[in-house]
Scaffold this motif. Structure first.
Motif, PDB file in Angstrom:
ATOM      1  N   ALA A  38       0.813  -1.221   0.000  1.00 17.27           N
ATOM      2  CA  ALA A  38       0.000   0.000   0.000  1.00 17.27           C
ATOM      3  C   ALA A  38       0.845   1.269   0.000  1.00 17.27           C
ATOM      4  O   ALA A  38       0.506   2.250  -0.676  1.00 17.27           O
ATOM      5  CB  ALA A  38      -0.929  -0.006   1.214  1.00 17.27           C
ATOM      6  N   ASP A  39       1.946   1.281   0.767  1.00 18.70           N
ATOM      7  CA  ASP A  39       2.735   2.518   0.826  1.00 18.70           C
ATOM      8  C   ASP A  39       3.346   2.833  -0.533  1.00 18.70           C
ATOM      9  O   ASP A  39       3.371   3.988  -0.975  1.00 18.70           O
ATOM     10  CB  ASP A  39       3.811   2.464   1.930  1.00 18.70           C
ATOM     11  N   THR A  40       3.787   1.803  -1.209  1.00 15.72           N
ATOM     12  CA  THR A  40       4.463   2.006  -2.482  1.00 15.72           C
ATOM     13  C   THR A  40       3.462   2.329  -3.599  1.00 15.72           C
ATOM     14  O   THR A  40       3.722   3.198  -4.440  1.00 15.72           O
ATOM     15  CB  THR A  40       5.311   0.773  -2.805  1.00 15.72           C
ATOM     16  N   ILE A  41       2.320   1.675  -3.594  1.00 14.70           N
ATOM     17  CA  ILE A  41       1.285   1.979  -4.597  1.00 14.70           C
ATOM     18  C   ILE A  41       0.790   3.414  -4.382  1.00 14.70           C
ATOM     19  O   ILE A  41       0.644   4.186  -5.336  1.00 14.70           O
ATOM     20  CB  ILE A  41       0.141   0.940  -4.524  1.00 14.70           C
ATOM     21  N   ALA A  42       0.591   3.803  -3.120  1.00 20.23           N
ATOM     22  CA  ALA A  42       0.133   5.167  -2.841  1.00 20.23           C
ATOM     23  C   ALA A  42       1.221   6.198  -3.125  1.00 20.23           C
ATOM     24  O   ALA A  42       0.923   7.317  -3.563  1.00 20.23           O
ATOM     25  CB  ALA A  42      -0.348   5.273  -1.390  1.00 20.23           C
ATOM     26  N   ALA A  43       2.490   5.841  -2.895  1.00 24.30           N
ATOM     27  CA  ALA A  43       3.582   6.771  -3.217  1.00 24.30           C
ATOM     28  C   ALA A  43       3.621   7.043  -4.719  1.00 24.30           C
ATOM     29  O   ALA A  43       3.735   8.192  -5.161  1.00 24.30           O
ATOM     30  CB  ALA A  43       4.920   6.199  -2.738  1.00 24.30           C
ATOM     31  N   MET A  44       3.505   5.995  -5.522  1.00 19.96           N
ATOM     32  CA  MET A  44       3.564   6.174  -6.977  1.00 19.96           C
ATOM     33  C   MET A  44       2.332   6.934  -7.470  1.00 19.96           C
ATOM     34  O   MET A  44       2.450   7.861  -8.293  1.00 19.96           O
ATOM     35  CB  MET A  44       3.699   4.809  -7.663  1.00 19.96           C
TER      36      MET A  44
END
Ligand code: 8NA
Ligand code: MG
Ligand code: MG
Ligand code: MG
Length: 310
Positions: free
Chosen positions: A267-273
């Protein structure tokens, strides 16, 4: 090419950091609901970032220094060492095990190509770590094609598997298109996805991007998107979901972030992108001031935005 406004450069950087920090508590979760996200949004604690933002800061600093020097856009050997130095300084930021090993080798003097190709029994990493840091490339390039190529070149420093590189190419091209699109006109989803097709000569990526088009058309919920596109730590299993989160709510960065967080998984990486794309289009002013004020990296990101805009 017209210059990039400071507000949109800052939006790209802050959007990425907000997605990373708001998503960090949910990383690896099978599902995330709206009430849990609201609680994280409402809390007053500082928003600490993870490896996603730590490496984005290192890449952005490299691009800013190269621009000041009027050199080539990147120096691959120096950039590889700077990324490894960011890991060495803060190895507790939540790095994947493969990424940590590659950085350790580079930090010990192994050339990046040897270090990256040794990962995973010689296959190289197909993780999303090259894509999660790549958005600032959009600030220094002048076409989606160039952004994709430069994105892939920064990606291969750590991710030798083609899907690791393709993830960086796709996210870099998407960030370029978001940054350069006219925010007064609606995003042309078909055209946006056609440009991303051109960024990656790869059947599995084209197939995923076709699914993104269908999920936008049907206004699919994030839970459905996670099943249709993936939500894991691989590039192919997360970059398409981030692009979708942006395209579902291209003029509402808060809604983009919430959608990406509800995709869950990495989730953190999908939301960061997704957040980087949203901020690149809508600018820093579109994010709640209270969230930005809580960001641990806010001062560093403001400084870099000033150097990379224009
Ligand atoms: P990476 O290179 O370690 O790749 C991430 C993971 O993908 C690896 O640990 C493997 O499980 C898998 N993987 C990658 N390439 C291969 C391969 N060729 N064969 C088999 N498995 C493979 O690290 P990265 O920097 O690319 O990953 C970024 C992600 O890791 C981000 O989510 C970041 O936040 C971080 N992270 C992830 C988790 C998690 O597992 N949810 C936890 C903490 C940190
Ligand atoms: Mg992370
Ligand atoms: Mg993490
Ligand atoms: Mg992650």
């Amino acid at each position: 090419t017209p210059s990039v406004s400071r507000d949109r450069a800052l939006g790209l950087l802050l959007g990425g950091a907000l997605g990373d920090a708001l998503g960090a508590p949910f990383e690896g979760r099978a599902a995330v609901d709206a009430a849990e996200i609201a609680a994280v949004e409402r809390a007053a604690n500082p928003l600490a970032h993870t490896d996603d933002t730590a490496l984005t800061l290192a890449l952005a600093a490299h691009l800013a220094a190269r621009r000041d020097d009027h050199g080539g856009l990147v120096d691959p050997d120096a950039l590889a060492r700077e990324l490894a130095a960011a890991w060495r300084a803060e190895p507790w930021r939540g790095y994947g095990p493969g990424a940590a090993r590659v950085f350790e080798l580079i930090d010990n003097g192994t050339p990046w190509r040897a270090a990256a190709s040794a990962a995973f029994g010689g296959a190289g990493s197909f993780g999303n770590g090259a894509a999660m840091r790549v958005a600032p490339v959009a600030l220094v390039t002048t076409s989606a094609r160039q952004a994709a190529e430069l994105g892939a070149r920064t990606g291969e420093l750590t991710h030798a598997h083609e899907h690791g590189r393709f993830g960086a190419a796709t996210q870099a091209a998407a960030a370029y298109l978001a940054l350069r699109g006219d925010p007064a006109r609606p995003v042309d989803v078909t055209r946006f996805l056609r440009e991303l097709h051109r960024a990656v000569p790869s059947r599995p990526w084209h197939e995923k991007l076709n699914r993104v088009a269908e999920l936008v058309r049907t206004a699919a919920e994030p839970e459905h998107a996670a099943r249709a596109l993936g939500n894991d730590v691989s590039a192919l299993g997360s970059v398409p979901a981030a692009v979708l989160a942006f395209l579902q709510h291209p003029d509402d960065p808060v809604a983009t972030l919430r959608y990406a967080l509800r995709v869950a998984g990495d989730a953190d990486t999908i939301a960061a992108m997704a957040g980087a794309l949203a901020g690149a289009r809508c600018g820093a002013g579109a994010f709640p001031r209270a969230w930005v004020d809580r960001l641990e990296a806010a001062a560093a990101l403001h400084e870099l935005a000033g150097r990379l805009a224009g």
